[in-house]
Motif scaffolding. Structure first.
Motif, PDB file in Angstrom:
ATOM      1  N   UNK A   1      13.923   3.442 -13.015  1.00 46.19           N
ATOM      2  CA  UNK A   1      12.785   2.676 -13.530  1.00 46.19           C
ATOM      3  C   UNK A   1      11.572   2.830 -12.640  1.00 46.19           C
ATOM      4  N   UNK A   2      11.809   2.818 -11.325  1.00 50.51           N
ATOM      5  CA  UNK A   2      10.703   2.923 -10.376  1.00 50.51           C
ATOM      6  C   UNK A   2      10.015   4.264 -10.515  1.00 50.51           C
ATOM      7  N   UNK A   3      10.805   5.334 -10.638  1.00 55.74           N
ATOM      8  CA  UNK A   3      10.238   6.661 -10.722  1.00 55.74           C
ATOM      9  C   UNK A   3       9.378   6.812 -11.973  1.00 55.74           C
ATOM     10  N   UNK A   4       9.681   6.069 -13.007  1.00 48.94           N
ATOM     11  CA  UNK A   4       8.904   6.151 -14.237  1.00 48.94           C
ATOM     12  C   UNK A   4       7.741   5.163 -14.237  1.00 48.94           C
ATOM     13  N   UNK A   5       7.606   4.372 -13.142  1.00 48.18           N
ATOM     14  CA  UNK A   5       6.505   3.431 -13.062  1.00 48.18           C
ATOM     15  C   UNK A   5       6.667   2.248 -13.984  1.00 48.18           C
ATOM     16  N   UNK A   6       7.899   1.920 -14.363  1.00 46.31           N
ATOM     17  CA  UNK A   6       8.141   0.822 -15.283  1.00 46.31           C
ATOM     18  C   UNK A   6       8.443  -0.453 -14.510  1.00 46.31           C
ATOM     19  N   UNK A   7       8.402  -1.580 -15.197  1.00 49.54           N
ATOM     20  CA  UNK A   7       8.754  -2.853 -14.592  1.00 49.54           C
ATOM     21  C   UNK A   7      10.250  -2.884 -14.277  1.00 49.54           C
ATOM     22  N   UNK A   8      10.590  -3.570 -13.162  1.00 43.76           N
ATOM     23  CA  UNK A   8      11.994  -3.704 -12.801  1.00 43.76           C
ATOM     24  C   UNK A   8      12.353  -5.182 -12.742  1.00 43.76           C
TER      25      UNK A   8
ATOM     26  N   UNK B   1       4.618   1.850  -7.131  1.00 47.37           N
ATOM     27  CA  UNK B   1       4.572   1.905  -5.671  1.00 47.37           C
ATOM     28  C   UNK B   1       3.212   2.370  -5.177  1.00 47.37           C
ATOM     29  N   UNK B   2       2.680   3.407  -5.780  1.00 47.15           N
ATOM     30  CA  UNK B   2       1.399   3.925  -5.321  1.00 47.15           C
ATOM     31  C   UNK B   2       0.270   2.950  -5.600  1.00 47.15           C
ATOM     32  N   UNK B   3       0.290   2.287  -6.737  1.00 43.60           N
ATOM     33  CA  UNK B   3      -0.771   1.334  -7.065  1.00 43.60           C
ATOM     34  C   UNK B   3      -0.790   0.168  -6.091  1.00 43.60           C
ATOM     35  N   UNK B   4       0.407  -0.307  -5.708  1.00 44.08           N
ATOM     36  CA  UNK B   4       0.482  -1.388  -4.725  1.00 44.08           C
ATOM     37  C   UNK B   4      -0.067  -0.921  -3.384  1.00 44.08           C
ATOM     38  N   UNK B   5       0.348   0.270  -2.946  1.00 43.79           N
ATOM     39  CA  UNK B   5      -0.147   0.827  -1.681  1.00 43.79           C
ATOM     40  C   UNK B   5      -1.665   0.952  -1.693  1.00 43.79           C
TER      41      UNK B   5
ATOM     42  N   UNK C   1       6.521   1.088   2.852  1.00 42.21           N
ATOM     43  CA  UNK C   1       7.875   1.432   3.259  1.00 42.21           C
ATOM     44  C   UNK C   1       8.479   2.556   2.438  1.00 42.21           C
ATOM     45  N   UNK C   2       8.111   2.653   1.156  1.00 40.35           N
ATOM     46  CA  UNK C   2       8.679   3.700   0.302  1.00 40.35           C
ATOM     47  C   UNK C   2       8.279   5.101   0.776  1.00 40.35           C
ATOM     48  N   UNK C   3       7.174   5.198   1.534  1.00 40.48           N
ATOM     49  CA  UNK C   3       6.752   6.497   2.066  1.00 40.48           C
ATOM     50  C   UNK C   3       7.659   6.975   3.193  1.00 40.48           C
TER      51      UNK C   3
ATOM     52  N   UNK D   1       9.548  -4.686  -2.578  1.00 38.10           N
ATOM     53  CA  UNK D   1       8.846  -3.549  -1.988  1.00 38.10           C
ATOM     54  C   UNK D   1       9.825  -2.524  -1.430  1.00 38.10           C
ATOM     55  N   UNK D   2      10.883  -3.013  -0.783  1.00 36.96           N
ATOM     56  CA  UNK D   2      11.850  -2.065  -0.240  1.00 36.96           C
ATOM     57  C   UNK D   2      12.578  -1.328  -1.362  1.00 36.96           C
ATOM     58  N   UNK D   3      12.795  -1.987  -2.479  1.00 35.21           N
ATOM     59  CA  UNK D   3      13.492  -1.341  -3.592  1.00 35.21           C
ATOM     60  C   UNK D   3      12.665  -0.212  -4.190  1.00 35.21           C
TER      61      UNK D   3
END
Length: 321
Positions: A314-321, A6-10, A199-201, A300-302
């Motif tokens: 998975x998202x919290x660990x920065x892994x692919x979903x 999420x952060x890398x995309x932002x 959006x995740x923020x 992105x919303x996920x």
């Protein structure tokens, strides 16, 4: 946080895109608007008034429109979060019927403990202008679509809505799956915007649902809906800094139009005209579901999924979903 997807995309989006919105003098051509849709960034069109056949003064609207459905709250925050008795609820307004003349007079009062806002969002200027509809009397005043948007998209709007309120009403931050053309006929709207990549923020969570209703004495009372929850942003004032998110502020005045792409988060405030009113019309066009755009918006919303939602770990660990 800096190593998450999420952060890398932002971060990459912010590096490639400016902090301001584009401003154009006059409406775009259909091909110019297609390019804007492709970029999916908000744009403000100056000298682009809604083509009304009659001026929407208080007296004109009162004489042409009868009873309308309005949202009523004690705080001007319909469809928003409210802290009540130790819990936070997603609260809908009380929906009531009053005459257009009564609505406009109510908006002039500074002493009222109740705040009214016409915000039905149900294609009220589409279906409502049909014979017997709420807005039949002003249906011929405005175009049924935005011609350059309809030509570019190859479709008519899915909904056309009128919004009538004052400075006391605020729209809580949310996003819509529409190509939105927003035109201000009276007053000013202030949009605080966040791109889908941020959006995740806004920290969506599931909140218990409640709604304002009248009690036997005619006073507004909050009623909780057992077992019903709503996913909503936990940010109650989106104008406050939300690092690492970076907001864009767009001020839309009378005679201007805003293009708001699908998936953009928006928090809306209002400044009334000299008569104490803000009146706007928006045209919602369905976004194109083919291709990757909708899939990417959903992804992105996920990234900001509430705790317990699919893929959250998975998202919290920065892994692919």
């Amino acid at each position: 946080m800096t190593d998450t997807i999420a952060y890398r995309i932002l971060q990459e989006y912010q590096e490639l895109n400016a902090e301001e919105h584009d401003v154009f003098d006059g409406p775009p051509t259909p091909i110019e608007f297609l390019r804007m849709i492709h970029i999916s960034r908000p744009a403000l069109f100056e000298n682009c008034p809604l083509d009304l056949r009659n001026q929407w003064t208080d007296e004109y609207l009162s004489s042409r429109v009868g009873d309308v459905q309005v949202a009523i709250t004690p705080d001007g925050r319909a469809d928003a979060l409210l802290d009540h008795e130790g819990r936070t609820y997603f609260v809908e307004p009380s929906y009531e019927t009053m005459s257009m003349r009564q609505l406009l007079r109510s908006l002039e009062s500074e002493d009222s403990s109740e705040i009214v806002y016409l915000q039905s969002q149900n294609n009220n200027l589409g279906s409502g202008v049909a014979k017997g509809g709420e807005f039949e009397g002003i249906g011929s005043d405005l175009p049924i679509d935005v011609s350059w948007a309809s030509e570019a998209l190859g479709r008519q709007p899915d909904a056309v809505n009128i919004w009538i309120g004052n400075h006391k009403s605020v729209t809580s931050v949310h996003s819509d799956p529409y190509e939105n053309i927003y035109s201000v006929a009276r007053g000013t709207k202030i949009f605080t915007l966040y791109p889908p990549t941020e959006g995740w923020c806004l920290k969506e969570k599931h909140y218990p649902h409640a709604q304002w209703h009248r009690d036997q004495d005619g006073r507004l009372k909050l009623e909780v809906s057992p077992g019903k929850t709503v996913r909503w942003s936990s940010v109650q004032d989106a104008t406050e800094p939300l690092p690492p998110a970076r907001s864009i502020t767009v001020i839309v005045r009378e005679g201007q139009m805003l293009y708001l792409p699908p998936g953009w988060w928006h928090y809306v405030q209002q400044l009334p005209d000299k008569h104490g009113k803000v009146i706007a019309v928006n045209y919602w066009y369905d976004m194109e579901m083919k291709g990757h755009h909708w899939v990417f918006l959903s992804l992105l919303r996920s990234l900001g999924s509430p705790e317990g939602d699919v893929n959250q770990s998975c998202i919290e660990e920065g892994q692919r979903i």
